[in-house]
Scaffold this motif. Structure first.
Motif, PDB file in Angstrom:
ATOM      1  N   MET A   1      19.821  42.842  -8.470  1.00 42.84           N
ATOM      2  CA  MET A   1      20.267  41.681  -7.712  1.00 42.84           C
ATOM      3  C   MET A   1      20.682  42.074  -6.295  1.00 42.84           C
ATOM      4  N   ALA A   2      21.128  43.323  -6.129  1.00 43.66           N
ATOM      5  CA  ALA A   2      21.583  43.783  -4.819  1.00 43.66           C
ATOM      6  C   ALA A   2      20.458  43.730  -3.784  1.00 43.66           C
ATOM      7  N   TRP A   3      19.238  44.008  -4.214  1.00 38.84           N
ATOM      8  CA  TRP A   3      18.111  43.964  -3.275  1.00 38.84           C
ATOM      9  C   TRP A   3      17.807  42.533  -2.844  1.00 38.84           C
ATOM     10  N   VAL A   4      18.006  41.587  -3.734  1.00 37.82           N
ATOM     11  CA  VAL A   4      17.837  40.173  -3.363  1.00 37.82           C
ATOM     12  C   VAL A   4      18.904  39.799  -2.335  1.00 37.82           C
ATOM     13  N   TYR A   5      20.138  40.234  -2.567  1.00 34.34           N
ATOM     14  CA  TYR A   5      21.209  39.971  -1.609  1.00 34.34           C
ATOM     15  C   TYR A   5      20.871  40.566  -0.241  1.00 34.34           C
ATOM     16  N   LEU A   6      20.291  41.747  -0.247  1.00 32.28           N
ATOM     17  CA  LEU A   6      19.952  42.411   1.008  1.00 32.28           C
ATOM     18  C   LEU A   6      18.860  41.643   1.759  1.00 32.28           C
ATOM     19  N   ILE A   7      17.900  41.124   1.047  1.00 29.21           N
ATOM     20  CA  ILE A   7      16.855  40.318   1.689  1.00 29.21           C
ATOM     21  C   ILE A   7      17.443  39.029   2.251  1.00 29.21           C
ATOM     22  N   VAL A   8      18.319  38.389   1.482  1.00 31.09           N
ATOM     23  CA  VAL A   8      18.977  37.167   1.965  1.00 31.09           C
ATOM     24  C   VAL A   8      19.837  37.485   3.191  1.00 31.09           C
ATOM     25  N   ALA A   9      20.523  38.629   3.175  1.00 34.45           N
ATOM     26  CA  ALA A   9      21.327  39.045   4.328  1.00 34.45           C
ATOM     27  C   ALA A   9      20.445  39.255   5.550  1.00 34.45           C
ATOM     28  N   SER A  10      19.264  39.810   5.343  1.00 37.48           N
ATOM     29  CA  SER A  10      18.329  40.011   6.449  1.00 37.48           C
ATOM     30  C   SER A  10      17.874  38.675   7.033  1.00 37.48           C
ATOM     31  N   LEU A  11      17.701  37.681   6.186  1.00 31.35           N
ATOM     32  CA  LEU A  11      17.354  36.352   6.687  1.00 31.35           C
ATOM     33  C   LEU A  11      18.475  35.797   7.555  1.00 31.35           C
ATOM     34  N   GLY A  12      19.722  36.060   7.167  1.00 32.49           N
ATOM     35  CA  GLY A  12      20.857  35.652   7.994  1.00 32.49           C
ATOM     36  C   GLY A  12      20.810  36.324   9.357  1.00 32.49           C
ATOM     37  N   GLU A  13      20.428  37.590   9.384  1.00 28.84           N
ATOM     38  CA  GLU A  13      20.297  38.322  10.644  1.00 28.84           C
ATOM     39  C   GLU A  13      19.174  37.737  11.501  1.00 28.84           C
ATOM     40  N   ILE A  14      18.046  37.470  10.879  1.00 26.62           N
ATOM     41  CA  ILE A  14      16.889  36.924  11.605  1.00 26.62           C
ATOM     42  C   ILE A  14      17.220  35.568  12.210  1.00 26.62           C
ATOM     43  N   PHE A  15      17.742  34.671  11.390  1.00 26.99           N
ATOM     44  CA  PHE A  15      18.053  33.333  11.892  1.00 26.99           C
ATOM     45  C   PHE A  15      19.247  33.341  12.834  1.00 26.99           C
ATOM     46  N   GLY A  16      20.164  34.291  12.643  1.00 27.42           N
ATOM     47  CA  GLY A  16      21.279  34.422  13.583  1.00 27.42           C
ATOM     48  C   GLY A  16      20.795  34.792  14.975  1.00 27.42           C
ATOM     49  N   VAL A  17      19.882  35.741  15.053  1.00 29.41           N
ATOM     50  CA  VAL A  17      19.326  36.142  16.344  1.00 29.41           C
ATOM     51  C   VAL A  17      18.535  34.987  16.958  1.00 29.41           C
ATOM     52  N   MET A  18      17.822  34.261  16.133  1.00 30.52           N
ATOM     53  CA  MET A  18      17.082  33.109  16.632  1.00 30.52           C
ATOM     54  C   MET A  18      18.037  32.062  17.225  1.00 30.52           C
ATOM     55  N   THR A  19      19.168  31.844  16.562  1.00 35.29           N
ATOM     56  CA  THR A  19      20.114  30.858  17.080  1.00 35.29           C
ATOM     57  C   THR A  19      20.779  31.330  18.377  1.00 35.29           C
ATOM     58  N   ILE A  20      20.891  32.649  18.576  1.00 34.41           N
ATOM     59  CA  ILE A  20      21.392  33.145  19.866  1.00 34.41           C
ATOM     60  C   ILE A  20      20.457  32.692  20.981  1.00 34.41           C
ATOM     61  N   ASN A  21      19.167  32.848  20.745  1.00 34.83           N
ATOM     62  CA  ASN A  21      18.180  32.444  21.746  1.00 34.83           C
ATOM     63  C   ASN A  21      18.243  30.937  22.013  1.00 34.83           C
ATOM     64  N   ILE A  22      18.359  30.156  20.955  1.00 32.30           N
ATOM     65  CA  ILE A  22      18.455  28.704  21.124  1.00 32.30           C
ATOM     66  C   ILE A  22      19.757  28.334  21.837  1.00 32.30           C
ATOM     67  N   TYR A  23      20.853  28.989  21.464  1.00 32.67           N
ATOM     68  CA  TYR A  23      22.135  28.728  22.123  1.00 32.67           C
ATOM     69  C   TYR A  23      22.058  29.036  23.625  1.00 32.67           C
ATOM     70  N   ASN A  24      21.406  30.143  23.974  1.00 36.52           N
ATOM     71  CA  ASN A  24      21.267  30.501  25.380  1.00 36.52           C
ATOM     72  C   ASN A  24      20.465  29.454  26.162  1.00 36.52           C
ATOM     73  N   GLN A  25      19.575  28.768  25.484  1.00 39.39           N
ATOM     74  CA  GLN A  25      18.777  27.739  26.139  1.00 39.39           C
ATOM     75  C   GLN A  25      19.524  26.407  26.229  1.00 39.39           C
ATOM     76  N   LYS A  26      20.274  26.056  25.190  1.00 40.06           N
ATOM     77  CA  LYS A  26      20.880  24.715  25.118  1.00 40.06           C
ATOM     78  C   LYS A  26      22.372  24.679  25.397  1.00 40.06           C
ATOM     79  N   LYS A  27      23.074  25.787  25.215  1.00 38.42           N
ATOM     80  CA  LYS A  27      24.518  25.897  25.486  1.00 38.42           C
ATOM     81  C   LYS A  27      25.346  24.770  24.882  1.00 38.42           C
ATOM     82  N   SER A  28      25.122  24.481  23.615  1.00 42.02           N
ATOM     83  CA  SER A  28      25.919  23.438  22.972  1.00 42.02           C
ATOM     84  C   SER A  28      26.833  24.049  21.910  1.00 42.02           C
ATOM     85  N   PHE A  29      27.944  23.367  21.677  1.00 46.68           N
ATOM     86  CA  PHE A  29      28.885  23.825  20.663  1.00 46.68           C
ATOM     87  C   PHE A  29      28.223  23.855  19.284  1.00 46.68           C
TER      88      PHE A  29
END
Length: 104
Positions: free
Chosen positions: A1-29
């Motif tokens: 199960m730990a490997w599934v958690y690690l993959i899910v954690a990686s998705l959090g990292e991927i989408f987190g970085v994506m939201t940084i880019n979107i935040y830099n473009q839109k600057k909304s709360f």
């Protein structure tokens, strides 16, 4: 199960970085809030994975998959280049993550 958690954690990292880019473009709360929640989600699942997977292995795979996913997101959604050199080194990152899984 730990490997599934690690993959899910990686998705959090991927989408987190994506939201940084979107935040830099839109600057909304709203996007700032989504970014914090997304990274928190990733860190939480990383902590769950690290209960069974060694620190070095878990962190290396988490960052490797996160980096590879961020590159792919950049190419697919933000019109970043997909040159052969970039793809070659992306393959190296993925191969390193797979190698750590095989050796663990």
């Amino acid at each position: 199960m730990a490997w599934v958690y690690l993959i899910v954690a990686s998705l959090g990292e991927i989408f987190g970085v994506m939201t940084i880019n979107i935040y830099n473009q839109k600057k909304s709360f709203t996007w700032l809030f989504i970014m914090v929640i997304t990274f928190g989600f990733g860190f939480y699942f990383l902590s769950l994975a690290m209960r069974e997977i060694q620190l070095g292995t878990a962190y290396a795979i988490w960052t490797g998959l996160g980096a590879a996913g961020a590159v792919l997101m950049g190419i697919l959604f933000f019109k970043e280049s997909a040159g052969w050199k970039r793809m070659l080194f992306l393959t190296c990152i993925i191969a390193g993550a797979v190698g750590l899984k095989v050796l663990d």
